[in-house]
Design an enzyme around this catalytic site. Sequence first.
Site, PDB file in Angstrom:
ATOM      1  N   HIS A 153       0.809  -1.233   0.000  1.00 34.93           N
ATOM      2  CA  HIS A 153       0.000   0.000   0.000  1.00 34.93           C
ATOM      3  C   HIS A 153       0.839   1.277   0.000  1.00 34.93           C
ATOM      4  O   HIS A 153       0.296   2.352  -0.245  1.00 34.93           O
ATOM      5  CB  HIS A 153      -0.908   0.054   1.242  1.00 34.93           C
ATOM      6  N   ALA A 154       2.135   1.171   0.311  1.00 28.71           N
ATOM      7  CA  ALA A 154       2.937   2.393   0.462  1.00 28.71           C
ATOM      8  C   ALA A 154       2.975   3.164  -0.857  1.00 28.71           C
ATOM      9  O   ALA A 154       3.121   2.587  -1.933  1.00 28.71           O
ATOM     10  CB  ALA A 154       4.355   2.036   0.914  1.00 28.71           C
TER      11      ALA A 154
END
Length: 634
Positions: A153-154
Site C-alpha cells: 500500500h505504500a
Amino acid sequence: MMASSVSSGFMGPSTQSSRKSKVAYYYHSDIGNYHYGPMHPMKPHRIRMAHNLIMNYKLWNHMEILRPKPCNSDAMKKFHSDEYIEFLARVTPESIEDMTKYQLKFNVGEDCPVFDGLYEFCTLSAGGSIAAAEKLSRGEAEICINWGGGLHHAKKAEASGFCYVNDIVLAILELLKYHQRVLYIDIDVHHGDGVEEAFYTTDRVMTASFHKYGEFFPGTGDINDIGHGQGKHYAVNFPLREGIDDESYKSVFRPVIQKIMEWFRPGAVVLQCGADSLAGDKLGSFNLSMRGHAQAVEFLKSFNVPLLLLGGGGYTIRNVCRAWCYETSIAVGQSLPDALPNNDYFEYFGPDYRLDVPSNNMENLNTPKYLEQMKIKIIENLRHVIHAPSVQMHHAPKGLYESDDEDEDEDSEDLKDTRITQRMSDKHRVPDTELSDSEDEGDNRRDQRSYRESREREIKRAPRRDREKQRFEEERKRYQEIDQVQQQQKELERKYLEQLSESGKGRRRDTPVGGSGTPGPVGSDAKAAAILSETALKVESGTKTLAEVASELHAGNARVSKDVKLAEGAPQEQEAASSMMDMDEQGSDVPYSPANESDRAFFPEGKEGNEGTPSAVAPVTGEGEGDMMDMDQA
Ligand code: V1D
Ligand code: CA
C-alpha cells in the site's frame, strides 16, 4: 498424514511445480523485533515465527538462506520522494507528537503509527526484496523469498495500510533493469493499490490484484480500473466478495493468470502472498485454506519464470506462518508432514498442532455467474496486451473469447512484426532504437518481411478453418528454434564466463583465492568466446561489446564503469563484473549467519561464516531507475 506440495492431492500439482528449484530465502533476524503497538493488528513477529517453523521443518537444507543488508535511503528514493524518506529517517514516536502537519502529509497515525525503529524496519523489509530481485536478475536463483516484504500500500510520498516503504515497487524497478516486462500478482485480501499506482501508466509492468472489493480498505481495485495511457490494459483487478473458497478462487485465478502469462510474457514474476486472504483472518473475510492460498505459488512456479515471493498482510499470525512455511516448501519442492515439528512457538498452534489451515463454513458470496462474468471481462481486456505471435496463434477451440471477425485477424497481422521484434529484443536485449538504425534495418528485417509476406500468401490460400492452426504450428517451430539457439548461446556465455572467472583477476567470488592464472579462454571455450563475441550479446552502452568489457576485466585494467548497462539474460556477466568491485561496493546479500540469534540451532553445518561472500552487481543505470517517467522512455 503429509501436508505437502506433492502428496496433497488437492491441486493436482504438476510434476514441474513440485520439482526442486534453486531457491534463495531472505530473512533478517531483527525484523521480528519491531512493534507497531499493542492494539495494532500488524505483527512483524509473525515473520520470525514463520522463519522458526521453516527452520524446524528443516527447509534450510533445500535453499540458500541469506540475511539481507538493510537498504540505504538512496535505494528507497528510487521510488519514494526524498522528503518522505528523510521524514521516515528522522521521525520518532516522541517527535511526531508535535508534527501534526507531517502526520497529515505523510499519513502516519492509527493505521501507520510511528514506532521505535520504524526506519530500520523499512530498510530491512525493502533491503530483502531488492536483494532478492538482484539475485534473480543475476540468475543465481529461480525463486527468491522475502516474507518480510510485500508492503503493497505504500505510496511515493505517503504511508498507507500499515505500509511505509513499498519494497515491491523497488524490487520491480530492480527487475526492470534486466527484464522488459515484469508481472506483479497480489493475492492479499486487500487491493494492491500502491504497486498498481506506481506502474499504472506503463506497459512494462502488469499488475494483477485479486481482492475483496466493496466497503473494504483501501476502496480501490474496481474491475474497470485497467491502467492509463501506455499502461492501459496493463492493470488487472479482480474484485471479489466475501467468503471465496478454494475452488472458486482457483477457477478464476488460473485462467486469468494463464492468459496473462501467455499474452504478456513476463521475464519475471513478483507474487505478493498476503495471508489475510486465508480463512479466519482477523481482518480478511475470504475462506481460503492453506492449500487454496498456496495454489497461487504452485501455479506460478510451474511456469519456470524467475519468481519473487513476498509476504504482505496476515493477522491471524499462527495461520500466516503456516501458510508461508507451506509456500516455502512448495518453492523448494519438499513435502512436509502435517504434524508440526517442535518449534519456539509451538503453543501458538494448539489445539491441533498441525500445519493445515482449513476453510470454514462461511457463505461464499461469489456466485459462479458473478465470477464467470468478471473472468470474461478481464480476459477480454487482456486481449489488448498480446505480445508474442506464438501465443496469439495458440490453437484453442473457438469459444467465448475468440472472435470470428476477419478484420481483427488482418489487424493483428500488422502487429506481428512488432511482436517478433519485441520477443527477440527481450531475449537478446537489443534496444529498440538499434532496430531502427541503419545497420539493423537491413537484411534481417527485409528477410523477416519477405518471409512473412510469402507465408501470408500461403495462409490466405488455405481454408479459413485451417489458418489458425497453420500459423500456430509455424510460429511454434520458429520459437522452438529461437529457444534452442538461445539455450546454446546461454551455455556458451556460461562457459566463457566460467573461464573468465577462473582466470586470475576476473575471479568469481566462489573461486578460491589464488586460483589458476590461466590467461584466457582455451580450447573449445576459446571457440565459445569467439562465437560469443560475434553474437548479439552487446553491452547496451552502445560503445562496448561484452567481449570488450570481458577482456578489460580479464586484463584487470578496467573496472566496469557505473554507466555500463549489461545485456539481459547474461547475469553471469554482471557477476564477472562484480568480482572486480571493491568490497565496500559489494551488494546487499550476506549469507545468513545465526550468530547471536535464537535461530542458531537450526542452521545447517557448513553454512556459517563467509561462504558466498557478498557480491555486487555492476550498478546499472537507465530504464527502471529513478523516476517512473524515465522508465517508459527507455
Ligand atoms: F484494526 C486496527 C487497529 C489498529 C489500527 C488499525 C486497524 C485497522 C484495521 N483495518 N486498520 C484497517 C484498515 N484501515 C482502514 C482505515 C482506517 N479508516 C479511517 C480507514 O480501514 C487498513 C488495513 C490495511 C491492510 C494492510 C494489508 O493487509 O493489505 C497489508 N498488506 O501488506 C502489508 C499490509
Ligand atoms: Ca490483492
